[in-house]
Design an enzyme around this catalytic site. Sequence first.
Site, PDB file in Angstrom:
ATOM      1  N   HIS B  87     -25.045   0.155 -41.890  1.00  0.00           N
ATOM      2  CA  HIS B  87     -25.877  -1.003 -41.566  1.00  0.00           C
ATOM      3  C   HIS B  87     -26.649  -0.744 -40.263  1.00  0.00           C
ATOM      4  O   HIS B  87     -27.857  -0.932 -40.192  1.00  0.00           O
ATOM      5  CB  HIS B  87     -25.015  -2.259 -41.436  1.00  0.00           C
ATOM      6  CG  HIS B  87     -25.689  -3.402 -40.732  1.00  0.00           C
ATOM      7  ND1 HIS B  87     -26.682  -4.148 -41.315  1.00  0.00           N
ATOM      8  CD2 HIS B  87     -25.542  -3.908 -39.470  1.00  0.00           C
ATOM      9  CE1 HIS B  87     -27.104  -5.073 -40.448  1.00  0.00           C
ATOM     10  NE2 HIS B  87     -26.432  -4.938 -39.315  1.00  0.00           N
ATOM     11  N   ASP B 116     -59.754   6.415 -37.299  1.00  0.00           N
ATOM     12  CA  ASP B 116     -58.434   6.629 -37.907  1.00  0.00           C
ATOM     13  C   ASP B 116     -57.492   7.062 -36.790  1.00  0.00           C
ATOM     14  O   ASP B 116     -57.862   7.030 -35.620  1.00  0.00           O
ATOM     15  CB  ASP B 116     -58.496   7.703 -39.006  1.00  0.00           C
ATOM     16  CG  ASP B 116     -57.391   7.522 -40.047  1.00  0.00           C
ATOM     17  OD1 ASP B 116     -56.217   7.704 -39.684  1.00  0.00           O
ATOM     18  OD2 ASP B 116     -57.703   7.175 -41.200  1.00  0.00           O
ATOM     19  N   TRP B 152     -22.585   3.272 -35.596  1.00  0.00           N
ATOM     20  CA  TRP B 152     -23.919   3.875 -35.468  1.00  0.00           C
ATOM     21  C   TRP B 152     -24.034   4.673 -34.177  1.00  0.00           C
ATOM     22  O   TRP B 152     -24.927   5.501 -34.041  1.00  0.00           O
ATOM     23  CB  TRP B 152     -25.012   2.810 -35.556  1.00  0.00           C
ATOM     24  CG  TRP B 152     -25.376   2.166 -34.242  1.00  0.00           C
ATOM     25  CD1 TRP B 152     -24.782   1.086 -33.677  1.00  0.00           C
ATOM     26  CD2 TRP B 152     -26.410   2.576 -33.339  1.00  0.00           C
ATOM     27  NE1 TRP B 152     -25.371   0.794 -32.470  1.00  0.00           N
ATOM     28  CE2 TRP B 152     -26.375   1.697 -32.232  1.00  0.00           C
ATOM     29  CE3 TRP B 152     -27.360   3.596 -33.335  1.00  0.00           C
ATOM     30  CZ2 TRP B 152     -27.238   1.802 -31.143  1.00  0.00           C
ATOM     31  CZ3 TRP B 152     -28.222   3.697 -32.242  1.00  0.00           C
ATOM     32  CH2 TRP B 152     -28.165   2.801 -31.164  1.00  0.00           C
ATOM     33  N   SER B 180     -39.741  13.206 -37.502  1.00  0.00           N
ATOM     34  CA  SER B 180     -40.722  12.213 -37.938  1.00  0.00           C
ATOM     35  C   SER B 180     -41.147  11.310 -36.785  1.00  0.00           C
ATOM     36  O   SER B 180     -42.338  11.075 -36.562  1.00  0.00           O
ATOM     37  CB  SER B 180     -40.120  11.387 -39.077  1.00  0.00           C
ATOM     38  OG  SER B 180     -40.692  10.118 -39.149  1.00  0.00           O
ATOM     39  N   SER B 181     -40.154  10.820 -36.021  1.00  0.00           N
ATOM     40  CA  SER B 181     -40.477   9.923 -34.902  1.00  0.00           C
ATOM     41  C   SER B 181     -41.324  10.619 -33.855  1.00  0.00           C
ATOM     42  O   SER B 181     -42.252  10.027 -33.300  1.00  0.00           O
ATOM     43  CB  SER B 181     -39.200   9.433 -34.221  1.00  0.00           C
ATOM     44  OG  SER B 181     -38.505   8.575 -35.048  1.00  0.00           O
ATOM     45  N   HIS B 264     -30.244   4.218 -24.621  1.00  0.00           N
ATOM     46  CA  HIS B 264     -30.806   3.069 -23.926  1.00  0.00           C
ATOM     47  C   HIS B 264     -32.324   3.004 -24.025  1.00  0.00           C
ATOM     48  O   HIS B 264     -32.864   1.972 -24.402  1.00  0.00           O
ATOM     49  CB  HIS B 264     -30.290   2.887 -22.505  1.00  0.00           C
ATOM     50  CG  HIS B 264     -30.497   1.457 -22.121  1.00  0.00           C
ATOM     51  ND1 HIS B 264     -29.684   0.450 -22.576  1.00  0.00           N
ATOM     52  CD2 HIS B 264     -31.521   0.851 -21.496  1.00  0.00           C
ATOM     53  CE1 HIS B 264     -30.191  -0.719 -22.214  1.00  0.00           C
ATOM     54  NE2 HIS B 264     -31.307  -0.499 -21.547  1.00  0.00           N
ATOM     55  N   GLU B 266     -33.868   4.086 -26.398  1.00  0.00           N
ATOM     56  CA  GLU B 266     -34.041   3.726 -27.810  1.00  0.00           C
ATOM     57  C   GLU B 266     -34.070   2.215 -28.021  1.00  0.00           C
ATOM     58  O   GLU B 266     -34.875   1.704 -28.792  1.00  0.00           O
ATOM     59  CB  GLU B 266     -32.918   4.363 -28.637  1.00  0.00           C
ATOM     60  CG  GLU B 266     -32.752   3.832 -30.054  1.00  0.00           C
ATOM     61  CD  GLU B 266     -33.904   4.180 -30.990  1.00  0.00           C
ATOM     62  OE1 GLU B 266     -34.678   5.107 -30.662  1.00  0.00           O
ATOM     63  OE2 GLU B 266     -34.024   3.516 -32.037  1.00  0.00           O
ATOM     64  N   TYR B 268     -35.130   0.066 -26.021  1.00  0.00           N
ATOM     65  CA  TYR B 268     -36.434  -0.428 -25.552  1.00  0.00           C
ATOM     66  C   TYR B 268     -37.547   0.003 -26.484  1.00  0.00           C
ATOM     67  O   TYR B 268     -38.574  -0.667 -26.577  1.00  0.00           O
ATOM     68  CB  TYR B 268     -36.696   0.014 -24.115  1.00  0.00           C
ATOM     69  CG  TYR B 268     -35.752  -0.682 -23.158  1.00  0.00           C
ATOM     70  CD1 TYR B 268     -34.987  -1.748 -23.601  1.00  0.00           C
ATOM     71  CD2 TYR B 268     -35.610  -0.287 -21.847  1.00  0.00           C
ATOM     72  CE1 TYR B 268     -34.111  -2.401 -22.763  1.00  0.00           C
ATOM     73  CE2 TYR B 268     -34.735  -0.936 -21.000  1.00  0.00           C
ATOM     74  CZ  TYR B 268     -33.985  -1.997 -21.463  1.00  0.00           C
ATOM     75  OH  TYR B 268     -33.111  -2.627 -20.634  1.00  0.00           O
ATOM     76  N   SER B 279     -47.416 -10.728 -27.077  1.00  0.00           N
ATOM     77  CA  SER B 279     -48.538 -10.875 -26.143  1.00  0.00           C
ATOM     78  C   SER B 279     -49.882 -10.963 -26.857  1.00  0.00           C
ATOM     79  O   SER B 279     -50.875 -11.363 -26.253  1.00  0.00           O
ATOM     80  CB  SER B 279     -48.570  -9.695 -25.161  1.00  0.00           C
ATOM     81  OG  SER B 279     -47.338  -9.561 -24.521  1.00  0.00           O
ATOM     82  N   HIS B 313     -24.366   1.944 -18.373  1.00  0.00           N
ATOM     83  CA  HIS B 313     -23.829   0.577 -18.482  1.00  0.00           C
ATOM     84  C   HIS B 313     -23.215   0.335 -19.859  1.00  0.00           C
ATOM     85  O   HIS B 313     -22.576  -0.686 -20.067  1.00  0.00           O
ATOM     86  CB  HIS B 313     -24.884  -0.481 -18.127  1.00  0.00           C
ATOM     87  CG  HIS B 313     -26.026  -0.598 -19.080  1.00  0.00           C
ATOM     88  ND1 HIS B 313     -27.300  -0.877 -18.681  1.00  0.00           N
ATOM     89  CD2 HIS B 313     -26.095  -0.482 -20.428  1.00  0.00           C
ATOM     90  CE1 HIS B 313     -28.095  -0.925 -19.737  1.00  0.00           C
ATOM     91  NE2 HIS B 313     -27.385  -0.689 -20.809  1.00  0.00           N
ATOM     92  N   HIS B 314     -23.415   1.283 -20.789  1.00  0.00           N
ATOM     93  CA  HIS B 314     -22.730   1.177 -22.080  1.00  0.00           C
ATOM     94  C   HIS B 314     -21.312   1.745 -21.985  1.00  0.00           C
ATOM     95  O   HIS B 314     -20.586   1.722 -22.959  1.00  0.00           O
ATOM     96  CB  HIS B 314     -23.503   1.949 -23.151  1.00  0.00           C
ATOM     97  CG  HIS B 314     -24.870   1.391 -23.401  1.00  0.00           C
ATOM     98  ND1 HIS B 314     -25.121   0.447 -24.370  1.00  0.00           N
ATOM     99  CD2 HIS B 314     -26.057   1.627 -22.804  1.00  0.00           C
ATOM    100  CE1 HIS B 314     -26.419   0.133 -24.366  1.00  0.00           C
ATOM    101  NE2 HIS B 314     -27.001   0.836 -23.425  1.00  0.00           N
ATOM    102  N   THR B 339     -38.650  -7.976 -16.921  1.00  0.00           N
ATOM    103  CA  THR B 339     -38.514  -8.765 -18.142  1.00  0.00           C
ATOM    104  C   THR B 339     -38.805 -10.229 -17.845  1.00  0.00           C
ATOM    105  O   THR B 339     -39.472 -10.928 -18.624  1.00  0.00           O
ATOM    106  CB  THR B 339     -37.104  -8.602 -18.731  1.00  0.00           C
ATOM    107  OG1 THR B 339     -36.786  -7.215 -18.751  1.00  0.00           O
ATOM    108  CG2 THR B 339     -37.031  -9.145 -20.137  1.00  0.00           C
ATOM    109  N   LYS B 342     -42.419 -10.891 -17.763  1.00  0.00           N
ATOM    110  CA  LYS B 342     -43.033 -11.026 -19.091  1.00  0.00           C
ATOM    111  C   LYS B 342     -42.792 -12.423 -19.666  1.00  0.00           C
ATOM    112  O   LYS B 342     -43.720 -13.070 -20.153  1.00  0.00           O
ATOM    113  CB  LYS B 342     -42.482  -9.962 -20.054  1.00  0.00           C
ATOM    114  CG  LYS B 342     -42.775  -8.551 -19.590  1.00  0.00           C
ATOM    115  CD  LYS B 342     -42.597  -7.546 -20.686  1.00  0.00           C
ATOM    116  CE  LYS B 342     -43.813  -7.513 -21.541  1.00  0.00           C
ATOM    117  NZ  LYS B 342     -44.862  -6.617 -21.058  1.00  0.00           N
ATOM    118  N   ARG B 461     -15.013  -5.701 -32.039  1.00  0.00           N
ATOM    119  CA  ARG B 461     -16.006  -5.415 -33.069  1.00  0.00           C
ATOM    120  C   ARG B 461     -15.477  -4.331 -33.999  1.00  0.00           C
ATOM    121  O   ARG B 461     -14.496  -3.667 -33.703  1.00  0.00           O
ATOM    122  CB  ARG B 461     -17.325  -4.983 -32.424  1.00  0.00           C
ATOM    123  CG  ARG B 461     -17.225  -3.703 -31.651  1.00  0.00           C
ATOM    124  CD  ARG B 461     -18.461  -3.429 -30.795  1.00  0.00           C
ATOM    125  NE  ARG B 461     -19.598  -2.997 -31.593  1.00  0.00           N
ATOM    126  CZ  ARG B 461     -20.611  -2.269 -31.101  1.00  0.00           C
ATOM    127  NH1 ARG B 461     -20.612  -1.900 -29.824  1.00  0.00           N
ATOM    128  NH2 ARG B 461     -21.617  -1.907 -31.862  1.00  0.00           N
TER     129      ARG B 461
END
Lengths: 300, 536
Positions: B87, B116, B152, B180-181, B264, B266, B268, B279, B313-314, B339, B342, B461
Amino acid sequence: MSAPNVNAQESYYVPAQSSWPILASFAMFLLAFGAGTTINGLSGKADGTFGVVLLMLGALLMVGILVGWFSHVIHESRAGLYSPQMDRSFRWGMSWFIFSEVMFFAAFFGALFYVRNLAVPWLGGEGDKGVSQMLWPGFTAEWPLMNPPDAAQFAGPRAIVDPWHIPLLNTVLLVTSSFTVTLAHHALLKDKRAMVALWLTATIALGAIFIGFQAYEYVHAYNDLGLTLNAGIYGATFFILTGFHGLHVTLGTLMLIIILLRILKGHFDSRHHFGFEAVAWYWHFVDVVWIGLFLFVYVF
Amino acid sequence: MAISDTTGGMDTTAGELHEEHHHGPAKGIGRWLFTTNHKDIGSLYLWFSLLMFLTGGVMALLIRAELFQPGLQLVEPGFFNQMTTMHGLIMVFGAVMPAFVGLANWMIPMMIGAPDMALPRMNNWSFWILPFAFAMLVSTLFMDGGAPNFGWTFYAPLSTTYAPPSVTYFIFAIHIMGASSIMGAINIIATILNMRAPGMTMMKLPLFVWSWLITAFLLIAVMPVLAGVVTMMLMDIHFGTSFFNAAGGGDPVLFQHVFWFFGHPEVYIMILPAFGIISQIIPTFSRKKLFGYASMVYATASIAILSFLVWAHHMFTVGLPLVGELFFMFATMLIAVPTGVKVFNWVATMFRGSLTFETPMLFAIAFVVLFTIGGFSGLMLAIAPVDFQYHDTYFVVAHFHYVLVPGAIFSIMAAVYYWLPKWTGHQLNETMGKLHFWLSFVGVNITFFPMHFIGLAGMPRRIPDYALQFADFNMVASIGAFIFGFSQLLFVWNVIQNVRSGEKATSQVWEGAEGLEWTVDSPAPYHTFSTPPKVD
């Protein structure tokens, strides 16, 4: 309104439909699925014979696509379809690709610095955490790590590669090759094609000798020094860094050979030679990575 | 602004190489397989993302069905682990990221006045890798030993020493989707830096374009690091190295450092394009210029830079040195500043605007409110001493689902509703859109808000069974999940109906919409801006 005689700024070449990308995706799938199955077979987790076939098919297909797709692009370039704006797109593309390669190596350098400066000292009891060293109370931290904590699982290397023999020689070879490729570039800017071919040949030769020395060093490490992938963290970081670098030098040498062949066929001139420059940038990049390797893997 | 004629020919320059690319789309399936058109490729990305969203969603519903009551009812615990893992992977790499790339493909060339993307064939390649990569990843469900079951985040040694054999395919799937990315991101950067119409200076770029420029930089910086970490896993599993094994002098924590150095930035990557979308939408329906354009750009860039300095921090509970805990705690809290800028600017844009509440605006406003809730729970998690309580509980699950579902996913929904009339030429069915919005809004909050409480109370979890005191809130969450999940069928139905028929949309579509994309016809012609427009 698009006037019939649009200037270069206004006519960006948008290629027609192409079957290369989806073929390349399929080849990547065969390579990836084949590699997965083969490797699982090698370590006895599954039957790998079927995988080798897929891997080979994928590799063949990919080589064919690379030849075909690049030929197509070269053909378009020679037909004058690429404007200066297109040239800038290629330049941005190659620059950011090299940046991605820098970050790939950064991951392995980061791992090296982390284990050298933090993980191994902590295993040896440094710091105030007081847990790690209880796992293997007799373990002494050192770098290069000659005696991994669990000697039964990971017998450490008997010795490491002496930086002042082959690695030093390799450093001289690669740094020299960065100069020769630059001399080739300068010759191309002056349209002295014979000199371009000469300096390119020299660069390729230096790259090939480098790869030969690396191969010799690996054999030496495995046979004489006990420095293997299985020799604990020193062997792991040594081989992943030098191994991926060696693969990049090999790729770079192949790219230089293609450029040399194109020079001999009369491609490129003093104003249009992005393909040459892209490969030269790549070559300087593998050179810079080597300097990092020489300092942090071999010397210090 | 001048609008170009998009069908003009320039067909005399270079013989047969210069094929008829200025005509309409090719016929049949070949159009989609071989296309070099940014709009076709954008559509492919978006349909693929929808398919993955539904696939990952079915897995989420299986998880919530199992957790409806305590005890083991529906699935084996091992399969439950495969579901949580797949998932996460499918939603992150298959749904959210491709959706944003699809939106980038469709909109960036039109927003900057380019004909293009900069490298159209590579663009097609970046898309077509994805179906192959995910076919390979999903095929692991049918292999001996089952699919990846280590979450994951695939921490070693769960993903190395104790992994099922399918982990090898997982590693190679990650490798090719990473390629690809990277190619997609290189294309986007080259397009934005090199393909802007004359007069479209950097500080005139629409914010969606700016946010994607910064996101693409993050992608190129960290996808190779992900490739590096899975390569080290591959070596540990199959070739006897000891990167993540302390017995050889390595360290399992090294895995977490390298993974989160990717991970991290990622997260963002999955929210900065959302900021860009919001925006765009809020000014349109507030009929005002965006408040604080320049500060939005600088805030996005600051968030991106800070994202490289906060990864640990993870990992507050793995035994970092005190100085590390403090550094990563304060650096993380610092992110609240840009943040906050924004969120303030979005609210200030709406302040005294003449607001209307069409479906895209509803999703955008819900984004601002609910993303902020997710941001605040993130701030709570950033506080190292209390994170020892929250770590690996449902509080973390609540936090990141608030930023990803009513954050990233709502922004994608908002973007689709906002730009759909431009893509299909048909006005939106607002009744259906609003029904979808309200059911999603209610469903998402019923699902994820109770998770804060059970998390703070200590429910871990990635566990298929739980203690009795968590039963009520889990039942509520599961009911919410089914409301949210099934209401997405309304979205699918609405999009398909809109593609097939509907009231003819004008060029501008929305009364307050501004920007180059609203100056071309709806549906946008197959080729737009073959000659660049002049931007004043």
